[in-house]
Structure formats: structure tokens, C-alpha cells
Design an enzyme around this catalytic site. Structure first.
Site, PDB file in Angstrom:
ATOM      1  N   SER A  76       0.857  -1.180   0.000  1.00 27.64           N
ATOM      2  CA  SER A  76       0.000   0.000   0.000  1.00 27.64           C
ATOM      3  C   SER A  76       0.894   1.231   0.000  1.00 27.64           C
ATOM      4  O   SER A  76       1.975   1.216   0.613  1.00 27.64           O
ATOM      5  CB  SER A  76      -0.894   0.019   1.237  1.00 27.64           C
ATOM      6  OG  SER A  76      -1.517   1.283   1.402  1.00 27.64           O
TER       7      SER A  76
ATOM      8  N   TYR B 251      -1.988  -0.188  10.463  1.00 26.33           N
ATOM      9  CA  TYR B 251      -1.983  -0.711   9.094  1.00 26.33           C
ATOM     10  C   TYR B 251      -0.763  -0.215   8.330  1.00 26.33           C
ATOM     11  O   TYR B 251      -0.067  -0.999   7.665  1.00 26.33           O
ATOM     12  CB  TYR B 251      -3.273  -0.292   8.391  1.00 26.33           C
ATOM     13  CG  TYR B 251      -3.336  -0.657   6.932  1.00 26.33           C
ATOM     14  CD1 TYR B 251      -3.583  -1.961   6.530  1.00 26.33           C
ATOM     15  CD2 TYR B 251      -3.162   0.317   5.946  1.00 26.33           C
ATOM     16  CE1 TYR B 251      -3.651  -2.294   5.187  1.00 26.33           C
ATOM     17  CE2 TYR B 251      -3.233  -0.009   4.610  1.00 26.33           C
ATOM     18  CZ  TYR B 251      -3.469  -1.310   4.227  1.00 26.33           C
ATOM     19  OH  TYR B 251      -3.529  -1.637   2.895  1.00 26.33           O
TER      20      TYR B 251
END
Length: 263
Positions: A138, A151
């Protein structure tokens, strides 16, 4: 076909980006071991692709026995393993005030520890095939949204692992390891998250240009198209690389002083 004869394991392959990658790989001639927790939609995907081209193992990749089970499913069903796509991810919102140890353990277990365990289990067979690993990260790995602290940290760990193993495994085993970092992708899970946050049903049609210069979000199929390059022999000897797949430069971007709400 660009992946003819290859056997590819895709974690988190029942939905979203993983499902798009599995479908595109099948179109390019690969056979798939699909992993995911959404068993019914996984079975639907296998029926769509055909049992001669895909098999499903619905299991939690954080369980210690599962990485080897996934590898053995590939060997038992198709006789080889050429590539691993570490796509499965756990996403939850947290910031410096709300992040706790339990969340961190769960986040890292799925997003960083399990991918290493799967590579360890697959390595002898990937080496034999001179295969590859593609990690799906990501853009949040570079810093991340303040409300995606845990995250973002886990994706940063995955990125460091890619750079580390991309060097070591290629030199010692002939196995390439690379990573793509998607930006904002319109998956079913993303739609569900925004609905729970109170966004209108058509929120994704009204994302401000500062967040989506193209006037839309990325599609899972666009990430899948890029994945095929890294999984194929076309990427040659390239290893240890991380490529951001976003609409704008994530690092060093010139943002307006006052940002509109993304939804």
C-alpha cells in the site's frame, strides 16, 4: 499467453484485488491456488475459472500449519509452484490514541508475518522453478494516514521485507521478490467501509480531484494488469523493487493548504 504453464498461489484471492489478480492470471494461462476466508465467493470464483485451472483453500494464513498446506495444495493439484502473490491483508482504523497491542499483533500477523511464513514454505519449489514472489502493499507504507497507524506500520514492514528478500533470495535461490503499492482502489470492501462511515451510496463518484485526479478511483483490474508483468518472465531479472501504483506522487506531493473531505 504471458503466464502459460505457471502455477500461482494468491492469498486473499476471493475478493477485491486478489480476485482480480486470480482472474487475470487465469486469462493469461496460469493455474491458481486461491486462498481467502470468504469461502462461498471463493467457490464461485473456482466455478467461474474451472476446476482444471483453479482450486480453493479457505483458511486463515496466520495459523502455523496453513502456509505449508497452501504449498502442498499447489503441488498436489498441479505438480509445481511458480509464484506466490501475498495479497491478503487486514485493514482497520487506528491512531496514536486508539492503537493497542492486540490490534498491532493481529495487523502484523496477517500483513507481515504470514507472508514471510508462506515464502519460507514455498521457497524450495519457487527455487526449483526459478519463480517469484509478488507482495501487494500500500502507498500507506511510506507514512500513512494518521488514522491508519497500525496498518501503515505493517505495510512498511512488508515493504522492507520485499527489499531484503528481493536481494537475498534472488542471489541465493534465483527467486525474484517484488512489490506493488496500490493507491486508493475501489473494491467491494472499500465501498463497505465507506458505507459504515456514513458515506452516501454513490460516494465514489464524487471524490474530489485532489484525491482522484482522473475523476475516479483505481480499479482492481488495473492492479491485476500490473501484477501480470511482475509474475511473468517479462520482468526478467528485476528483483527487490517496490512500485507505487497511484494517480499522483504520494511522496512530495504539493497539496492545497485546506484539503476537502475525501468523501
Amino acid at each position: 499467453m504471458r503466464l502459460a504453464g505457471k502455477v500461482i498461489l494468491v492469498t486473499g484471492g476471493c475478493t477485491g484485488i486478489g480476485r482480480a489478480i486470480a482472474k487475470r492470471c487465469a486469462e493469461e494461462g496460469a493455474k491458481l491456488v486461491v486462498n481467502g476466508l470468504e469461502e462461498e465467493v471463493g467457490k464461485e470464483l473456482v466455478r467461474e475459472l474451472g476446476s482444471e485451472k483453479a482450486t480453493l483453500l479457505s483458511a486463515d494464513i496466520t495459523r502455523p500449519e496453513v502456509p505449508d498446506q497452501l504449498v502442498q495444495r499447489a503441488l498436489g493439484t498441479f505438480g509445481r509452484l511458480d509464484a506466490v502473490v501475498n495479497n491478503a491483508a487486514y485493514i482497520d482504523f487506528s491512531n496514536i490514541k486508539t492503537t493497542n497491542a492486540a490490534l498491532m499483533h493481529q495487523m502484523f500477523a496477517v500483513n507481515a508475518i504470514a507472508p514471510v511464513a508462506i515464502i519460507q514454505a514455498a521457497l524450495p519449489y519457487l527455487s526449483e522453478a526459478r519463480g517469484c514472489v509478488l507482495n501487494i502493499g500500500s502507498v500507506n507504507a511510506w507514512c500513512g494516514d494518521p488514522n491508519l497507524l497500525a496498518y501503515s506500520m505493517s505495510k512498511g514492514a512488508l515493504m522492507t521485507m520485499t527489499r531484503n528478500l528481493g536481494d537475498v533470495l534472488f542471489r541465493e535461490y534465483g527467486v525474484r521478490v517484488n512489490q506493488v503499492n496500490p493507491g486508493w482502489v475501489l473494491t467491494g470492501k472499500e465501498k463497505e467501509i465507506k458505507r459504515k462511515q456514513g458515506a452516501p451510496e454513490d460516494w465514489f463518484t464524487k471524490v474530489p480531484p485532489v484525491f482522484a485526479p482522473a475523476g475516479r478511483l483505481l480499479a482492481p483490474e488495473e492492479i491485476a494488469a500490473a501484477a501480470v508483468y511482475w509474475l511473468s518472465d517479462e520482468s526478467g531479472p528485476v528483483s527487490g523493487q517496490v512500485v507505487d501504483l497511484a494517480q499522483y506522487p504520494f511522496i512530495g506531493r504539493n497539496l492545497p493548504e485546506k484539503l476537502p473531505s475525501p468523501i
